[in-house]
Write an enzyme that holds these catalytic residues in place. Sequence first.
Site, short mmCIF file in Angstrom:
data_model
loop_
_atom_site.label_atom_id
_atom_site.label_comp_id
_atom_site.label_asym_id
_atom_site.label_seq_id
_atom_site.Cartn_x
_atom_site.Cartn_y
_atom_site.Cartn_z
N SER A 109 0.63 -1.20 -0.06
CA SER A 109 0.07 0.11 0.04
C SER A 109 1.01 1.24 0.32
CB SER A 109 -0.96 0.08 1.04
OG SER A 109 -2.17 0.99 1.04
N ASP A 248 -8.66 -5.83 -4.71
CA ASP A 248 -8.18 -4.56 -3.88
C ASP A 248 -9.29 -3.39 -4.02
OD1 ASP A 248 -7.24 -2.43 -2.48
OD2 ASP A 248 -5.25 -2.77 -3.53
N HIS A 276 -7.22 -6.00 -0.18
CA HIS A 276 -6.13 -5.22 0.61
C HIS A 276 -5.85 -5.62 1.65
CE1 HIS A 276 -4.09 -1.05 -0.23
NE2 HIS A 276 -3.92 -1.28 1.08
#
Length: 304
Positions: A109, A248, A276
């Site tokens: 991320s 995601d 995610h």
Amino acid sequence: MERYVDVAPGVRLWAEDIAPHADATEDRTASAEPLLLVMGANASGVAWPDPLIARLAERHRVIRYDHRDTGRSTWAFDEHPYAISDLGGDAIAVLDAFGVERAHVVGMSMGGVLVQLLLLDHPDRLLSATVLCTTALGSGLAAGDPADAAPVLPDPDPALLALWQEMDRPRDRDAEIAWRVEHWRLLNGSGTPFDAEEFRALEERVVAHAGRHDNPAAHARAARTGLDRGAELAEVEVPTLVIEAPEDPINPPPHSGHLSRAIGGGRLVRVPGMGHALNSTVIEPVAAAILTQTAAAGTAAAPS
């Protein structure tokens, strides 16, 4: 081995150097290449799942750390404000503190954004790079000015955007952990099973590690200056793997495809169903992808 690393006046980071797995041979332990883990926004280093670290430690000396304003690192954004790009330098400071000249680096991320900055500014310190659940510099949430993002890529799920508006609201410990579990549920997506107790246990560990349960959302307030550098990625020569999470909700496809094409020599691997979040069902394919990448980079770098 744990230690603290001074990165700016009045700011220090907690970091941990994890020796290769106890089952490794003495020769493998001595020659194990360092692997630095760089976590995402508002998340401490202990958010990396222990089973993933154990798999990586079968071949590597694993280093993880708490970003500023997370875990046991300094929480003082209001007194010592910074830009997201400053956190890239923190990663180099951690390597310096442990005497590591070059390392494989893995970023998730926001951590993937920071790894891109390392690829541009410190390529001599990287043996290889792996990024997951992220977007390219100059695009999506990594655009200095969202109005200038290019190309135009999908925004985060509106349900997540709504939940993020509550991120820094005061809550007692139980309510905060419940909020975080709900956050993980949305992050996980529907492509793989979501086990609320798995993520509750993770957040219990994160809170115990930090010794506090509040979340100042410092990284959401940090300046995005210095991130509009996507055009420079074409010059990257460090072997780089992009792991795509098709479910995601923050950086959905085609974010990963765009990034892998933008990076010179970038390679794309998809983990089916992944969102995610590093839940128990995706740890093995993620670990396998990382270890394949580090092994290939090590082989390429070895003298003939």
